[in-house]
Design an enzyme around this catalytic site. Sequence first.
Site, PDB file in Angstrom:
ATOM      1  N   LYS A 278       0.843  -1.195   0.000  1.00 16.09           N
ATOM      2  CA  LYS A 278       0.000   0.000   0.000  1.00 16.09           C
ATOM      3  C   LYS A 278       0.880   1.247   0.000  1.00 16.09           C
ATOM      4  CE  LYS A 278      -4.336  -1.378   2.209  1.00 16.09           C
ATOM      5  NZ  LYS A 278      -5.216  -1.170   3.374  1.00 16.09           N
ATOM      6  N   GLU A 363     -19.652  -8.516   9.391  1.00 17.64           N
ATOM      7  CA  GLU A 363     -20.694  -7.858  10.179  1.00 17.64           C
ATOM      8  C   GLU A 363     -21.670  -8.848  10.801  1.00 17.64           C
ATOM      9  OE1 GLU A 363     -19.211  -5.104   6.974  1.00 17.64           O
ATOM     10  OE2 GLU A 363     -19.986  -7.157   6.991  1.00 17.64           O
ATOM     11  N   ARG A 391     -25.907  -5.327   6.469  1.00 12.12           N
ATOM     12  CA  ARG A 391     -25.445  -6.671   6.120  1.00 12.12           C
ATOM     13  C   ARG A 391     -25.705  -7.676   7.250  1.00 12.12           C
ATOM     14  NH1 ARG A 391     -19.685  -6.424   3.360  1.00 12.12           N
ATOM     15  NH2 ARG A 391     -20.742  -7.473   1.658  1.00 12.12           N
TER      16      ARG A 391
END
Length: 614
Positions: A278, A363, A391
């Site tokens: 990253k 979730e 979700r």
Amino acid sequence: MTPLLDTLNMPDDLRKLDRAQLPQLAAELREFLIESVSKTGGHLSSNLGTVELSIALHYVYDTPTDKLVWDVGHQTYTHKILTGRRAAMGALRMKGGIAGFPKREESPYDTFGTGHSSTSISAALGMAAAAKLRGSDERAVAIIGDGAMSGGMAFEALNNAGAMDANLLVILNDNDMSISRPVGALNNYFARLMSGRFYAAMRRGSEKVLKGLPPMLEFAKRTEEHLKGMMTPGTLFEEFGFNYIGPIDGHDIDVLLDTLGNIRKLEGPQFLHIVTRKGKGYDKAEADCLLYHGVGKFDRTSGIVPKPAPHQSYTQVFGDWLCDMAAADDRLVGITPAMCEGSGMPQFAERFPQRYFDVGIAEQHALTFAAGLACEGYKPVVAIYSTFLQRAYDQLIHDIAIQNLPVLLAIDRGGLVGADGATHAGSFDLSFLRCIPNLTVMAPADENECRQMLFTAFRMDTPTAVRYPRGVGPGVAVQQDMQALPLGRGELRRSGKAVAILAFGSMLTPALAAAEQLDASVANMRFVKPLDEALVMQLAREHTLLVTVEESAVQGGAGSAVAECLARHGMTVPLLQLGLPDRFIEQGDPAQLLAECGLDAAGIARSVGATRTD
């Protein structure tokens, strides 16, 4: 060297380049990304990490005939630049500009709209199955990050894909918490070998030869798995039915091109594991990829990101309260589905590491995990964005509400979220929460009320939700002392004539401003459920028009609760319900979006003026 980027507009232009030119193109793209995002804000670190991968995919695959599905989508800026949208990057995530995530309406190269994680494998598998039904040689590629692989949906899709024999490639972009490190030239050679036709043909041929000798066939398979297991971490994915390849260096363009070129010719489900960094190419993002993950405008030379507004954000209020409450009650445990920083939990994680649980992008698991803790006498606080709570709706109903367990949902990003657009807006929570039995739903109007509501909710022994918006509040000082609010009671904040505005949560401030123009009464309703019916009836008796205002969908929301209350009591006073319209609100400046929805002071006053008849 002659700049290459200005000569490219679409992938067909890219494919005309000699592969020896591609490293230069990658360098130019990184420079463009840093310069562009520094002026617009956006997701920088993740996009710097996928430059070579994006180039290689469009170079090898026949896009958009071959389908690329990017998980989450905050790593697609290079993809957008290479597919005709370089000039549009100046309006990235702005109203009328291009979205920060893939969007089907925006380009045929955006084959699937994303924003939530762990969906790419399922969508790409559907596309691969469609190609197989048509008898087409089209290929489907899912590009998923290591964090998104923690989502259960990804594993459901892997399980299904391995049994379907569709021409699907899953690319795991391992860029943060690496599953394993690449092991240099030998590893890259091994990846090329495993992706080549010779290896695949050799394996198929061996199976045919040994099929009449089951013990020998089993021995050969075990030997292959053992050898691959020593050199790669792919046993899990092989068990799902995929041919595992990698890990390889995701910044080595030659290795990517060779490996993808070989995979493109293979049949059946393939799994490619690449390792990237990253922030690659911008030293400040490499040093702190989290700071530059989702960043506002910044000075690219110094790397300085402008300081936020002086008022406390609701997220900060939550983080401070969580630490204070944890110090006072050792039953408190904090849970987040991979949103520690976004939900304001770093300080809590540092001070109370034994009571902090980051469950990954999961979730559904987060809520049922909280339910299990609650069964054992703990008081779980789940910090979750409104858009991600969607979700886990079944778990909220089935595992928490039916059992009436004391789980507190601290729901951040309620309402519009600005530049992230429709995929991240918390537009529906009041509607889908208030219909759940046993659940108390609160919406604070300011920072101090947010702290007091969190305390009120935590003291209850039933399911609770405190829903607050993104960003800073109106600037109300936060009292350190915590006092429980009367359950289901609102407050009259302004007395006026004829019109009464019933404001929920963040809408109190514009409602009060509108009331000054209208000489209207204003109630801060505080509770969406249970609704303060006594206050509603009082206002209905004393006024000729009631107006409800909420930063949530009108259908089924807080205004609907007021309408139901009036109907139950036989009151026929006119009711005007204001809230988010029945459409998805795209990205843009939050204040501008609210104004366009008629939810600023001027919009409220205008709607009331057009409705009242007195």
